[in-house]
Design a protein around this motif. Structure first.
Motif, PDB file in Angstrom:
ATOM      1  N   CYS A 140      25.005  15.158  14.689  1.00  0.00           N
ATOM      2  CA  CYS A 140      24.226  13.655  14.547  1.00  0.00           C
ATOM      3  C   CYS A 140      24.817  12.463  13.869  1.00  0.00           C
ATOM      4  O   CYS A 140      25.283  12.288  14.003  1.00  0.00           O
TER       5      CYS A 140
ATOM      6  N   ILE B 207      21.828  14.968   5.378  1.00  0.00           N
ATOM      7  CA  ILE B 207      21.590  15.991   5.468  1.00  0.00           C
ATOM      8  C   ILE B 207      20.562  16.227   4.747  1.00  0.00           C
ATOM      9  O   ILE B 207      21.472  16.087   3.603  1.00  0.00           O
TER      10      ILE B 207
ATOM     11  N   SER C  51      25.844  17.077   2.260  1.00  0.00           N
ATOM     12  CA  SER C  51      24.398  17.411   2.184  1.00  0.00           C
ATOM     13  C   SER C  51      24.192  18.155   0.957  1.00  0.00           C
ATOM     14  O   SER C  51      23.971  18.482  -0.324  1.00  0.00           O
TER      15      SER C  51
ATOM     16  N   THR D 126      23.030  19.890  13.253  1.00  0.00           N
ATOM     17  CA  THR D 126      23.103  18.357  12.247  1.00  0.00           C
ATOM     18  C   THR D 126      24.539  17.657  11.987  1.00  0.00           C
ATOM     19  O   THR D 126      24.391  16.013  11.943  1.00  0.00           O
TER      20      THR D 126
ATOM     21  N   TYR E 273      16.163  14.828  12.511  1.00  0.00           N
ATOM     22  CA  TYR E 273      16.420  16.395  13.567  1.00  0.00           C
ATOM     23  C   TYR E 273      16.395  17.171  12.562  1.00  0.00           C
ATOM     24  O   TYR E 273      16.881  17.385  11.461  1.00  0.00           O
TER      25      TYR E 273
ATOM     26  N   GLN F   6      17.408  21.105  12.049  1.00  0.00           N
ATOM     27  CA  GLN F   6      17.553  22.284  13.287  1.00  0.00           C
ATOM     28  C   GLN F   6      17.265  24.114  12.512  1.00  0.00           C
ATOM     29  O   GLN F   6      17.712  23.455  11.033  1.00  0.00           O
TER      30      GLN F   6
ATOM     31  N   CYS G 255      17.714  16.100   8.791  1.00  0.00           N
ATOM     32  CA  CYS G 255      18.817  15.082   8.872  1.00  0.00           C
ATOM     33  C   CYS G 255      18.025  13.751   9.113  1.00  0.00           C
ATOM     34  O   CYS G 255      17.039  13.865  10.488  1.00  0.00           O
TER      35      CYS G 255
ATOM     36  N   GLN H 232      17.735  22.424   8.381  1.00  0.00           N
ATOM     37  CA  GLN H 232      18.285  22.016   8.038  1.00  0.00           C
ATOM     38  C   GLN H 232      18.160  20.259   8.900  1.00  0.00           C
ATOM     39  O   GLN H 232      17.354  20.628   9.683  1.00  0.00           O
TER      40      GLN H 232
ATOM     41  N   SER I 108      16.928  23.221  18.172  1.00  0.00           N
ATOM     42  CA  SER I 108      16.679  22.378  16.937  1.00  0.00           C
ATOM     43  C   SER I 108      15.761  21.715  17.779  1.00  0.00           C
ATOM     44  O   SER I 108      15.722  21.801  18.842  1.00  0.00           O
TER      45      SER I 108
END
Length: 411
Positions: free
Chosen positions: A218, A231, A406, A215, A317, A319, A386, A384, A324
Motif C-alpha cells: 500500500c 507505517i 516503519s 501495508t 489501513y 493489518q 498505514c 501494522q 486487513s
C-alpha cells in the motif's frame, strides 16, 4: 509491448489487450468508453508539453510542490525513469478501469455518523470524512484481495478529501482503479525503485497473481505518486531479527517476519484470565494511538453533534496476520463510577457485503457487529497501521521515500 485496441484505438499493453477489448462489450460499455475517451484526452494534454527540457515544480494548495517528473503527467525527456517505463505509465493511465462498487445512498460515513449520534449517552466518536466501502467478491478476489480492497478504500478518501492528491494519484484519472490496474501500478512502483525488498519477495511480478499483500505494498503504491504514506508497527514479541539499530525496520510483506502464536486463553468462568488482562493492557497502546491520531486534527463538530466529530486525518489501513481492514474512526465510552474508559475501533471490512452494511446502518440495527471492534478483540501479537500525511513530496524527498521503513512501537 504496446498494441492498439481494435475497438477504440487506444494504446494498451499487449498483455492487457484482450481484457481491454472485451471490456467494450460489457453492459456498461458506453460509460466506460466515455471514461477512456476522457482519459485519452488527459493523456494527450499531458504529453503535449514534451519539449520542456527540465523537470519543473508546481505549487499545491498546501504550499508544497511536486516535481513534474514525479507526477503522473509523464513528460518525455524530463522523466528520470526512461522511455520504456514512461510508455507503460502513459498507457496504464488510459487503459486502467474504474473499480465497480455498490453505491450507498447518502454515503457509508454519513450513515455511520447517524448511527453513532443515535447512541447518545456518554460516548464520543471521531470519524474520517468520505470513504467508500469496497467489498471482496467471490468471482474476483475472495480469500486474497483484502489488501487491495483496503488500498481502494483509502484511495477513495484521498481522491475526495485532498485536492493535491487527486492531481497525481493514478495518473490524475480521478477514480479508484480495479485490482488488476492497481497491480500494474505496484509493478511500476517497483520498476521506479520503490521497496526493492518487497519487490524481490514477489519476484517483481504481481499482475494476475493471487497473493496476499500488506501495508508495505500500500505504501509503495502511494509513495510512487509522491504521497507521504507512513507505517507504524505495534509489536508485542520480545525481539525481531529485522529491527534495525535506529529503531526502524524495513518492511516486506507481513508474513515474512510475523511470529505466529496461539490465541490467548480465556477462563471457563467468562472472566478475563491473567494472560487476557495483560494482553488488553498491551493492545490499549494501539487503541490510544488511534484515538490520539484521529483527535490530533479534527474539523468542527458536524451539525452541532455533541458526540461525533469529523477528523481531517486519513483512514488507517489496519493489518494483522491473515487479514486487513480499514479503520475509519474510533469511539470512546466513559466508564461508570470511575472505571476505565472503553474504546471501540470503527472499521470497514472488505469481507463484509456492502449491501449488508448499508442495510444495517440504514435501519440502525446490527451495525455494531459489523463496524465496532473493542480492545478485547485485538489478540494478535503484531499489528501494522498505514496512514498518509498531507502534501506531495518533491523530487529530493521522493528518493528518500523509496525505502519503506516503519516506526516501531512495543507493547
Amino acid at each position: 509491448m504496446i498494441s492498439s485496441c481494435p475497438i477504440c484505438g487506444n494504446q494498451v499493453l499487449t498483455a492487457e489487450l484482450e481484457r481491454h477489448a472485451n471490456s467494450h462489450f460489457e453492459d456498461d460499455e458506453v460509460q466506460r468508453d466515455m471514461e477512456l475517451a476522457q482519459l485519452a484526452a488527459v493523456t494527450e494534454l499531458s504529453t503535449s508539453v514534451m519539449d520542456v527540457p527540465e523537470p519543473s515544480t508546481r505549487p499545491f494548495p498546501n504550499g508544497d510542490s511536486v516535481s513534474q517528473g514525479a507526477s503522473s503527467s509523464i513528460i518525455r525527456g524530463s522523466s528520470p525513469y526512461g522511455n520504456a517505463l514512461d510508455e507503460q505509465i502513459s498507457c496504464l493511465v488510459g487503459a486502467q478501469i474504474r473499480s465497480e462498487i455498490q453505491q450507498i445512498q447518502g454515503g457509508v460515513m454519513n450513515l455511520l455518523r447517524s448511527c453513532l449520534e443515535s447512541e447518545g449517552g456518554s460516548s464520543t466518536s471521531i470519524i474520517s470524512g468520505y470513504v467508500d466501502h469496497h467489498q471482496s467478491l467471490s468471482s474476483e478476489d475472495k480469500g486474497w484481495g483484502c489488501g487491495w480492497r483496503n488500498i481502494q478504500m483509502l484511495s477513495s478518501h484521498l481522491l475526495r478529501q485532498r485536492p493535491e492528491t487527486r492531481q497525481v494519484l493514478f495518473g490524475g484519472c480521478g477514480f479508484v482503479p480495479d485490482i488488476p490496474s492497481l497491480q500494474r501500478w505496484l509493478e511500476i512502483a517497483w520498476d521506479k525503485g520503490f521497496d526493492t525488498v518487497g519487490a524481490s519477495h514477489f519476484d517483481n511480478k504481481i499482475y494476475g497473481v493471487k497473493k496476499w499483500i500488506g501495508t508495505s505494498e500500500c505504501v509503495t503504491i502511494l509513495r510512487s505518486f509522491g504521497l507521504r504514506a507512513r507505517i507504524v508497527d505495534f509489536d508485542s514479541t520480545e525481539s525481531s531479527d529485522l529491527q534495525s539499530k535506529s529503531g526502524k525496520r524495513v518492511c516486506g510483506p507481513m508474513d515474512k517476519y510475523l511470529i505466529k502464536t496461539n490465541s490467548f486463553p480465556t477462563s471457563s468462568s467468562g472472566e478475563l484470565s491473567q494472560e487476557d488482562a495483560e494482553s488488553m493492557r498491551g493492545q490499549q497502546v494501539l487503541v490510544d494511538w488511534v484515538w490520539n491520531y484521529f483527535k490530533s486534527k479534527c474539523s468542527d463538530t458536524l451539525n452541532n453533534s455533541r458526540n461525533v466529530t469529523i477528523s481531517d486525518k486519513t483512514p488507517l489501513y489496519f493489518q494483522h496476520h491473515g487479514h486487513s481492514r480499514t479503520i475509519v474512526g474510533i469511539q470512546k465510552q466513559k466508564g461508570n463510577r470511575g472505571s476505565q474508559d472503553r474504546y471501540n475501533l470503527l472499521v470497514l471490512d472488505p469481507g463484509h457485503r456492502t449491501a449488508d452494511l448499508e442495510r444495517s446502518l440504514t435501519i440502525k440495527k446490527g451495525w455494531q457487529k459489523l463496524v465496532k471492534r473493542g480492545v478485547h478483540t485485538l489478540r494478535k501479537p503484531q499489528y501494522q497501521l498505514c496512514y498518509v500525511d498531507p502534501g506531495i513530496a518533491n523530487s529530493e524527498e521522493m528518493a528518500e521515500l523509496k525505502t519503506i521503513d516503519s516506526i516501531l512501537i512495543r507493547f
